[in-house]
Motif scaffolding. Structure first.
Motif, PDB file in Angstrom:
ATOM      1  N   ILE A 196      42.927  43.812  12.081  1.00  0.00           N
ATOM      2  CA  ILE A 196      43.135  42.859  13.170  1.00  0.00           C
ATOM      3  C   ILE A 196      41.781  42.421  13.719  1.00  0.00           C
ATOM      4  N   GLY A 197      41.550  41.115  13.745  1.00  0.00           N
ATOM      5  CA  GLY A 197      40.286  40.599  14.257  1.00  0.00           C
ATOM      6  C   GLY A 197      40.422  39.836  15.554  1.00  0.00           C
ATOM      7  N   MET A 198      41.644  39.378  15.879  1.00  0.00           N
ATOM      8  CA  MET A 198      41.841  38.557  17.070  1.00  0.00           C
ATOM      9  C   MET A 198      43.239  38.805  17.617  1.00  0.00           C
TER      10      MET A 198
ATOM     11  N   MET B 194      43.241  33.828  27.351  1.00  0.00           N
ATOM     12  CA  MET B 194      43.495  35.260  27.186  1.00  0.00           C
ATOM     13  C   MET B 194      43.380  35.586  25.701  1.00  0.00           C
ATOM     14  N   LEU B 195      42.176  35.516  25.212  1.00  0.00           N
ATOM     15  CA  LEU B 195      41.905  35.623  23.780  1.00  0.00           C
ATOM     16  C   LEU B 195      40.888  36.729  23.544  1.00  0.00           C
ATOM     17  N   ALA B 196      41.277  37.732  22.759  1.00  0.00           N
ATOM     18  CA  ALA B 196      40.398  38.873  22.469  1.00  0.00           C
ATOM     19  C   ALA B 196      39.944  38.808  21.023  1.00  0.00           C
TER      20      ALA B 196
ATOM     21  N   GLU C 265      46.850  46.416  26.749  1.00  0.00           N
ATOM     22  CA  GLU C 265      47.790  45.859  25.776  1.00  0.00           C
ATOM     23  C   GLU C 265      47.059  44.977  24.759  1.00  0.00           C
ATOM     24  N   LEU C 266      46.049  44.249  25.213  1.00  0.00           N
ATOM     25  CA  LEU C 266      45.298  43.369  24.314  1.00  0.00           C
ATOM     26  C   LEU C 266      44.516  44.157  23.264  1.00  0.00           C
ATOM     27  N   VAL C 267      43.939  45.279  23.672  1.00  0.00           N
ATOM     28  CA  VAL C 267      43.085  46.012  22.730  1.00  0.00           C
ATOM     29  C   VAL C 267      43.882  46.918  21.797  1.00  0.00           C
ATOM     30  N   ALA C 268      45.136  47.210  22.136  1.00  0.00           N
ATOM     31  CA  ALA C 268      45.916  48.145  21.327  1.00  0.00           C
ATOM     32  C   ALA C 268      46.007  47.743  19.856  1.00  0.00           C
TER      33      ALA C 268
END
Length: 230
Positions: free
Chosen positions: A155-157, A202-204, A145-148
């Motif tokens: 999108i950078g973050m 929880m930061l991508a 879900e985070l990488v989608a």
């Protein structure tokens, strides 16, 4: 001096109630966000799950078991523990997971959380780096879900949702209520393309966009979010 009191009270009320209401109004003027569906397995990007740890002997094994159970292709997931010179047995526990693919970056002297992360990120190989703590657990589908949203090159973050597990008494319940309030604000800010904070556990982020914050920074999640917007 009564007017000073009322001004201060008005500012407090605006902060906790007025600002969220203003966001609700403005967000209604913007179209709803359309998030990308999780990519097909073959299209998933390589991810580094970077776990910051200092003296986490009581928690790190549970965190690593949780990380290894995530629904993400093992060949595309690097689990990297940034160990900030722990002296309570954390190092040995993490080393015990090496055969299962867990890596460790151990600093010989204390650097503080941000300094520790800055040191360890040189070992990150993933296209996307997910910053995490040893104290939180992820749902099985969290990484997908985070990488989608990164399917959109603009999108950078991306930040995840912070949920407090019930059963921790009144303090845990009140903290959970606060995080639901915070998540609502972040969602509305996202609708307005002006998200001013991110959950640091929880930061991508795209690894190529990571700009090293100063080692002494405490509110690193806010700092990185502001720098990303800039």
């Amino acid at each position: 001096m009564a007017y000073v009191f009322w001004i201060c009270l008005a500012l407090i009320l605006y902060t906790y109630f007025g600002y969220p209401l203003l966001l609700v109004f403005l967000a209604r003027l913007r179209p709803s966000l359309k998030f990308e569906a999780a990519p097909a397995p073959e299209a998933l990007p390589a991810v580094t799950l970077l776990i910051a740890a200092f003296n986490e002997a009581t928690l790190i094994a549970r965190k690593l078991e949780n990380s290894l159970e995530l629904d993400y292709p093992a060949e595309k997931l690097q689990i990297l523990v940034a160990n900030d010179c722990s002296d309570d047995g954390t190092t040995g526990i993490v080393s015990g997971f090496a055969a299962r693919g867990v890596e460790q970056c151990h600093t010989p002297q204390r650097r503080g959380k941000m300094g520790n992360v800055n040191h360890a990120i040189a070992q990150a190989r993933g296209e996307i780096v997910v910053f995490s703590d040893a104290t939180n657990l992820y749902a099985a589908n969290a990484l997908k879900e985070l990488v989608a949203p990164f399917a959109n090159p603009r999108i950078g973050m991306v930040g995840g949702a912070h949920t407090i597990v019930r059963g921790d008494g009144p303090l845990g319940d009140s903290e959970g209520l606060y995080w639901r309030y915070e998540a609502g604000i972040l969602t509305l800010e996202s609708r307005l393309s002006s998200c001013t904070a991110m959950p640091g556990d929880m930061l991508a982020i795209r690894r190529e966009l990571y700009l090293r914050p100063p080692d002494h920074i405490i509110n690193d999640d806010f700092f990185m979010a502001m720098r990303m917007i800039k």
